[in-house]
Each structure stands twice: as structure tokens, then as C-alpha cells.
Design a protein around this motif. Structure first.
Motif, short mmCIF file in Angstrom:
data_model
loop_
_atom_site.label_atom_id
_atom_site.label_comp_id
_atom_site.label_asym_id
_atom_site.label_seq_id
_atom_site.Cartn_x
_atom_site.Cartn_y
_atom_site.Cartn_z
N TYR A 1 -3.48 12.71 -0.11
CA TYR A 1 -3.69 11.76 0.97
C TYR A 1 -2.49 11.81 1.91
O TYR A 1 -1.50 12.51 1.63
N THR A 2 -2.59 11.08 3.03
CA THR A 2 -1.49 11.04 3.99
C THR A 2 -0.81 9.67 3.91
O THR A 2 -1.36 8.68 4.41
N PRO A 3 0.36 9.56 3.27
CA PRO A 3 1.05 8.27 3.15
C PRO A 3 1.38 7.70 4.53
O PRO A 3 1.61 8.43 5.50
N THR A 4 1.43 6.37 4.60
CA THR A 4 1.70 5.68 5.85
C THR A 4 2.90 4.75 5.71
O THR A 4 3.37 4.45 4.61
N ASP A 5 3.36 4.27 6.87
CA ASP A 5 4.39 3.24 6.87
C ASP A 5 3.72 1.86 6.87
O ASP A 5 2.49 1.76 6.72
N ALA A 6 4.50 0.81 7.06
CA ALA A 6 3.97 -0.54 7.00
C ALA A 6 3.01 -0.85 8.13
O ALA A 6 2.26 -1.83 8.07
N ASN A 7 2.99 -0.01 9.18
CA ASN A 7 2.08 -0.19 10.31
C ASN A 7 0.84 0.71 10.21
O ASN A 7 0.13 0.89 11.20
N ALA A 8 0.60 1.27 9.01
CA ALA A 8 -0.56 2.12 8.74
C ALA A 8 -0.50 3.43 9.52
O ALA A 8 -1.54 4.06 9.74
N LEU A 9 0.70 3.85 9.92
CA LEU A 9 0.87 5.11 10.64
C LEU A 9 1.37 6.19 9.69
O LEU A 9 2.30 5.95 8.90
#
Length: 395
Positions: free
Chosen positions: A240-248
Motif C-alpha cells: 500500500y501507499t503510506p500517508t501522513d496525517a493529512n491522508a497524503l
């Protein structure tokens, strides 16, 4: 096509035939299509509803507003038919409530589905700016994406195998900040094998970016029946593609092994829904992009299998897209009610959004979503409905 998941297409179709009393050797009645008015937008544009029906008891309703799938009706293992997607009983729900709440129920989402960081990207040496709709992020095409427009009805068709409607939308150069005039066609087709296919095609007169998806929320127990935590999900995805706290996206690719995101073997959605992994805390549940185990190609490949042990209903998702965003309706807060009259709360539906990766224009290593003059954007997603027998093992 070889099925990845335990219950093959043949098993699902045979079960459907048993429910409708149709023998495999007998020819099936052709699917049908009905067309009717469905009100008008606040600015007076008329909207139509198209109803596609097959002999197995499946019925799909499509709106010319937003390219919205407003209902998918399917039988359970006893033959009882329910609508299995969330939505609204009237057009106002989509034009006012859904738009205000950012719900996107059943909508065709574009010009670029998912998120663009800070609403900006570079293309051909020029920077473009998309109106932010989620903090500083541009989500699902800006303030007036494809889900908030009336599409032209390009045509309908009925054959011995399928009924279909094709919608067309011309997005002018500069709309929501995107470059190029983009002409998009989406064909919704229901066939005799209980498959609902969505075929997307688009062309442009200038280099642009495009990422289309459908945002239906599934609840195989029936619309308005409550949580999908007991639904069983399997994903054909090792990463999967991990995200930051802003779902980016952070730009990395990470394995699902050892995380609550590992659905390579089927298990209940609720089994790890409350895990303390930062990815889950950021999203308040599942809202991540999984990388489908295959190269981008023209033939739809298995991406997901969702089943409901209580009703026996199953939906298999096949697609040509490289990614799948799974979203467990984390923002549903009881402020809106569906056709059943029941309000929707967190976890009452799960969206299986086939698409390219989020924020792709800002990550050169991700599969490109650029489209240039002379090229054709061509993607297909198939939702294959069926049932599994009583007593099937539950993970």
C-alpha cells in the motif's frame, strides 16, 4: 478469466440461477432498460434516471447527474432483493446534502479522484492550482468536480447479453484549474452474468491529468441496515501507499504484512478496524490506497472480494486500474438518511474505489495519470454480484 478468490464466477452465477429458477441450458431473457425523469437541479437542469435490469433479479439505477449509481439491487441467498449501496431517495440528496457533506455517494469522481497535495502540481513545466476542498488539499476534483455536474446522455443499448447507458461530460480548459478540454465517456452496463461494468474513456486537446473512479458505498446486508464490520474483505494486494496525517502519500511503497492493512486472506472488516497503527488513527478507520498485484493492463484483474455471511451476498471487484482505495465511511455521522429512512453512521458502508494512486502528479515514481492529445484514457471496472451458500466458512 481465472478467479483469484475462493468462490469463482461460475459458483456465483450458478447460485443466482438457482435463486431465479433458471436452468443453465436455457437461454436467459435479455436485460432491459427503462428511462425516466428524476427531477431538476437547483439551477433548473433536468436529470434522468436509467434502470438496468437482468433476469437474475439484479437492478441498477444510474443518474445523469454526477454519473451516480443510486442503487444496486441484488438477491440474497434466499432470493430476497435489497439495495446494497448507500444513497438518497431524491435528487436533492445528491445536489444539496451530498455536496455539502462531501459524501460522493455512488458518484463518478474526477477530473482527478482522491487527493492532490496543496491543490497544486507541475505539468510540462507549468504549475497548476486546484481549489482546496479538504484543508489545503484538493479532493476529488475540486469544488465542482464531475460528481456535481449534469452529464449528457450519449446513448443507450440493449442486447441479448447486456443493457447499458453511456454518459458524456465535456470539462472545458481551466475548469477547477485543470488544463485542457477533457471529453469523458462512461458506459454503465449490466449483463446476464450479474456483472455491472463501468467503462471509462477520455480524450484531451492539451496535456492534462485524469484519474476517474466510482464512489459507491457497499452494504451487502442492505442499505440502511447498519455497520459493515461483519462483512468479510479480501484484497489482492501485497503493498500500500503510506500517508501522513493529512491522508497524503509519503511517496513510499510499504508491505501490508504484519499490519491491520493485510487483507490477503479474508477476514472481517471490524477485526482490526480499531487498531492503534498510526495509519488507522489518521484516517479514523480504513482510508488507504492498496496496490493491486498486477501491472496496469487492459484486462480487468481481481482486486477485491467483499462478502456478507448473514445474507450470503458477494461482490467481486475486477479492474484495469493499479490501485484500490478502501474507505469505511469514517466521516458518516448520522446527519443524512437514505431511502430506507435510516441515518448513516460511521462504518455503515465501504467504498471500493478503483483508481490510480493519490497525489500521483506530485510523485514521479507512481503510475502516471498524465493524458496527452492523441492518447485515449481507457479503464474498466467490473462489480460481479452473486451469493455464497449457507454454511460457508467465516474467517
Amino acid at each position: 478469466m481465472q478467479a483469484l478468490f475462493p468462490h469463482t464466477h461460475a459458483t456465483l452465477l450458478a447460485a443466482a440461477m438457482l435463486m431465479t429458477g433458471t436452468a443453465a441450458a436455457q437461454p436467459l431473457p435479455a436485460p432491459t432498460l427503462a428511462r425516466a425523469p428524476f427531477g431538476a437541479t437547483p439551477d433548473g437542469q433536468p436529470v434522468e434516471q436509467f434502470t438496468l435490469t437482468n433476469a437474475h433479479g439484479m437492478r441498477v439505477r444510474v443518474l445523469s447527474y454526477g454519473g451516480i449509481i443510486s442503487a444496486i439491487e441484488a438477491p440474497d441467498r434466499t432470493g430476497h432483493v435489497d439495495n446494497v449501496v448507500l444513497g438518497f431517495p431524491t435528487l436533492a440528496g445528491y445536489t444539496v446534502d451530498s455536496a455539502r457533506g462531501g459524501l460522493f455517494f455512488g458518484a463518478t469522481v474526477g477530473r482527478v479522484a482522491n487527493r492532490i497535495a496543496h491543490g497544486t502540481f507541475m505539468l510540462e513545466g507549468q504549475r497548476y492550482h486546484i481549489p482546496p476542498t479538504e484543508g489545503t488539499t484538493a479532493l476529488h476534483g475540486g469544488r465542482r468536480g464531475f460528481d456535481k455536474q449534469v452529464w449528457t446522455v450519449e446513448g443507450t443499448a440493449v442486447t441479448a447479453d447486456a443493457a447499458s447507458v453511456t454518459l458524456k461530460l465535456i470539462s472545458p480548459d481551466g475548469q477547477e484549474g485543470f488544463p485542457g478540454t477533457l471529453t469523458t465517456h462512461v458506459t454503465f452496463a449490466l449483463n446476464t452474468r450479474n456483472e455491472l461494468s463501468l467503462h471509462y474513456r477520455a480524450t484531451t486537446d492539451r496535456p492534462t491529468v485524469i484519474n476517474l473512479t466510482n464512489h459507491s458505498y457497499f452494504n451487502l446486508s442492505g442499505e440502511g441496515s447498519g455497520t459493515v464490520e461483519n462483512h468479510v474483505l479480501q484484497l489482492n494486494a501485497d503493498a500500500y501507499t503510506p500517508t501522513d496525517a493529512n491522508a497524503l502519500p509519503l511517496g513510499a511503497i510499504a508491505p501490508v504484512a504484519g499490519t491491520p492493512l493485510d487483507f490477503r486472506t479474508p477476514h472481517r472488516i471490524g477485526a482490526r478496524l480499531r487498531a492503534s497503527m498510526p495509519q488507522m488513527l489518521y484516517a479514523h478507520g480504513y482510508d488507504q490506497n492498496w496496490i493491486i498485484n498486477r501491472a496496469h493492463a487492459a484486462t480487468p484483474a481481481p482486486a477485491a472480494r467483499l462478502s456478507d455471511p448473514a445474507s450470503g451476498r458477494v461482490v467481486e471487484v475486477l479492474t484495469t486500474q493499479p490501485g484500490l482505495q478502501v474507505y469505511t465511511g469514517n466521516s458518516l455521522d448520522g446527519a443524512y438518511a437514505g431511502p430506507s429512512g435510516h441515518t448513516y453512521r460511521q462504518g455503515d458502508g465501504v467504498a471500493l474505489e478503483t483508481q490510480h494512486y493519490p497525489d500521483s502528479p506530485n510523485h514521479p515514481d507512481f503510475p502516471s495519470i498524465e493524458l496527452r492529445p492523441g492518447q485515449i484514457y481507457d479503464e474498466t471496472t467490473i462489480y460481479r454480484l452473486g451469493v455464497e451458500p449457507a454454511g460457508a466458512p467465516t474467517p
